[in-house]
Each structure stands twice: as C-alpha cells, then as structure tokens.
Scaffold this motif. Structure first.
Motif, PDB file in Angstrom:
ATOM      1  N   ALA A 145       0.827  -1.212   0.000  1.00 53.72           N
ATOM      2  CA  ALA A 145       0.000   0.000   0.000  1.00 53.72           C
ATOM      3  C   ALA A 145       0.858   1.258   0.000  1.00 53.72           C
ATOM      4  O   ALA A 145       0.672   2.144   0.832  1.00 53.72           O
ATOM      5  N   GLN A 146       1.823   1.328  -0.896  1.00 53.14           N
ATOM      6  CA  GLN A 146       2.621   2.542  -1.055  1.00 53.14           C
ATOM      7  C   GLN A 146       2.838   2.775  -2.541  1.00 53.14           C
ATOM      8  O   GLN A 146       2.288   2.052  -3.367  1.00 53.14           O
ATOM      9  N   LYS A 147       3.614   3.788  -2.888  1.00 54.74           N
ATOM     10  CA  LYS A 147       3.875   4.075  -4.304  1.00 54.74           C
ATOM     11  C   LYS A 147       4.743   2.985  -4.944  1.00 54.74           C
ATOM     12  O   LYS A 147       5.447   2.278  -4.263  1.00 54.74           O
ATOM     13  N   GLN A 149       4.126   0.115  -6.512  1.00 49.79           N
ATOM     14  CA  GLN A 149       3.919  -1.285  -6.119  1.00 49.79           C
ATOM     15  C   GLN A 149       4.328  -2.262  -7.223  1.00 49.79           C
ATOM     16  O   GLN A 149       4.865  -3.330  -6.927  1.00 49.79           O
ATOM     17  N   LYS A 170      -3.189  -0.466  -4.419  1.00 50.51           N
ATOM     18  CA  LYS A 170      -4.069   0.529  -3.799  1.00 50.51           C
ATOM     19  C   LYS A 170      -3.945   1.818  -4.608  1.00 50.51           C
ATOM     20  O   LYS A 170      -2.921   2.501  -4.535  1.00 50.51           O
ATOM     21  N   ARG A 172      -5.156   4.813  -4.515  1.00 46.85           N
ATOM     22  CA  ARG A 172      -4.959   6.099  -3.827  1.00 46.85           C
ATOM     23  C   ARG A 172      -3.515   6.280  -3.341  1.00 46.85           C
ATOM     24  O   ARG A 172      -3.057   7.411  -3.177  1.00 46.85           O
ATOM     25  N   SER A 173      -2.806   5.201  -3.073  1.00 43.61           N
ATOM     26  CA  SER A 173      -1.402   5.337  -2.651  1.00 43.61           C
ATOM     27  C   SER A 173      -0.505   5.646  -3.838  1.00 43.61           C
ATOM     28  O   SER A 173       0.544   6.269  -3.689  1.00 43.61           O
ATOM     29  N   GLU A 174      -0.908   5.174  -5.015  1.00 40.77           N
ATOM     30  CA  GLU A 174      -0.059   5.384  -6.202  1.00 40.77           C
ATOM     31  C   GLU A 174      -0.191   6.811  -6.705  1.00 40.77           C
ATOM     32  O   GLU A 174       0.811   7.449  -7.021  1.00 40.77           O
TER      33      GLU A 174
END
Ligand SMILES: C[S@@+](CC[C@H](N)C(=O)[O-])C[C@H]1O[C@@H](n2cnc3c(N)ncnc32)[C@H](O)[C@@H]1O
Length: 219
Positions: A145-147, A149, A170, A172-174
């Motif tokens: 869940a971070q940039k 992925q 996810k 929204r995290s990207e």
C-alpha cells in the motif's frame, strides 16, 4: 464444507463464507470464527479483512499458491492474511516482510503459531536487506500500500527467482489525482515491460474500494 478448485483444494467455501484449514487448531489470529468438521478445524477468512480473500470472494481463481509453495509476502503487517497463506502452504514456507516496528511485534506473535511462517523486519524496496534469510521462492505476494507497487513486485520476483506474483494495488497510494482504472492500467504496463504476463486483473469492490489484485507469471 466444499474445497474450491484451485490451490490444490486448500481453500474452502461453506454457505458463501471462505475458510482455510488451520495449521494451529484452537488459536485465533484476528478474532476469526473457528468451525470443527470431522476432526479438521476451519478458520473463516473474511474478505473485508484480507485482500486475498476479497480477490477470491470476487471470483478470482488465479491463486498460484498451494501445498508446499514457498512464498515471499511483502507488507505482512500483523500477519492476518499471511496466516491464511501459511495454512494453504502447509509444508512450504511463508517469508513475511514488514518494516513497521509496531506491526512487526504483532507479526512475531502470529508467526509463533505456525512453523512455516518466518518474520523478517525489512523494507520491501530493498530486497538485498533480507536476501540472506530467503532462499528462492515460487511466488511473491505484495500488499505494501505505497507508491511504485508494480516495480517493487518485479524487483523482488527478479531477486528471488519467482515464477508467479500477486500484487494488491491501492490506487490512492499510487496517485490520488488519477482514476483507479488509469492506475491499474499503468501498473499492468510496468509489469509487462519487465517480462511478465498478466493472468488476472480484478477490482476488489465491494470489499476494498479502489483496489485491484493483479496476478502475473514470468513469460
Ligand atoms: C495494507 S497493510 C498489509 C495487510 C496485510 N497484507 C494483510 O492482509 O494482513 C500494508 C503493510 O505494509 C507495510 N509496508 C509498507 N511499506 C513497506 C515496505 N516498503 N516494506 C515493508 N513493509 C511495508 C505497512 O507497514 C503495513 O503494515
């Protein structure tokens, strides 16, 4: 209780609920319901608490994890989904990487319930930091869940020689400004550019908003 026709029949369904057969009868990891049938204890696998369960509940059937699989699990948190993956793997192994100290403490407790789970305090963007603990693996499962992925998945598959990968993207995290569909499409492009074939790309609604599970195989 019906065995589903993937993962060598190690995921079960009963009246619309998913289960794995517990490797550690009598122990709950996150308050899940336990059911005993003919000497086997089944743990309910809640799709609202686990993106892998959400993928299966949404009709996903590309789960390249079965008895004996060696899985590198990135973003293990306290071990909710990894514990079900460990139930599926049986004699295999689940290397559980987590970088937050607080979650790692809980993860260590979860791993004590299952001999095939190994907790590793590490950063998924730096596989060289944990390569000493991990032999080759069959599958990399990634939910950090971070940039970036997709890149993180590829780098780890290459580092540990994995044939298969699963990543719970996810959106929204990207990128909060792009639509989820654009984010999922550009993740696919990254994965293809690194020599991977897309086996499935499936949204996880209504269980997880703006998430998709992408499953890949090395060409
Ligand atoms: C959405 S949670 C994972 C939930 C878990 N997969 C489950 O289903 O039980 C994401 C986790 O990834 C961890 N994480 C984020 N970036 C990471 C990184 N670079 N390396 C390792 N863990 C990371 C976070 O600390 C968090 O615990």
């Amino acid at each position: 209780m019906e065995a589903l026709d993937f993962s060598n029949g190690r995921v079960f369904s009963d009246r619309g609920r998913l289960y794995t057969a517990s490797l550690c009868p009598g122990r709950r990891i996150y308050g899940e319901r336990l059911t005993n049938i003919a000497g086997t204890e089944y743990r309910e696998w809640d799709p609202r608490r686990s993106k892998l369960s959400a993928y299966i509940a949404s009709g996903g059937r590309c789960v390249p994890i079965s008895e004996g699989s060696r899985v590198l699990y990135l973003g293990a948190s306290s071990g909710t989904t990894p514990s079900h993956v460990a139930d599926i793997c049986g004699d295999g192994r689940v290397y559980c990487v987590e970088f937050a100290q607080r979650m790692f403490r809980d993860l260590v407790g979860t791993c004590e319930t299952r001999p095939n789970m190994m907790p590793i305090l590490g950063d998924a963007t730096r596989p060289e930091g944990y390569s000493v603990f991990v032999d080759g693996v069959d599958v990399v499962y990634q939910d950090v869940a971070q940039k970036r992925q997709a890149e993180i998945l590829c780098t780890n598959m290459e580092a540990f020689g994995a044939r298969y990968g699963m990543v719970a993207i996810k959106a929204r995290s990207e990128d909060v400004t792009a639509s989820p569909e654009e984010v999922f499409r550009s993740a696919e492009e990254v994965l293809r550019s690194r020599g991977l074939r897309i086996l499935d790309n499936r949204g996880l609604e209504p269980y997880e908003r703006a998430h998709a599970m992408i499953v890949v195989e090395r060409c």
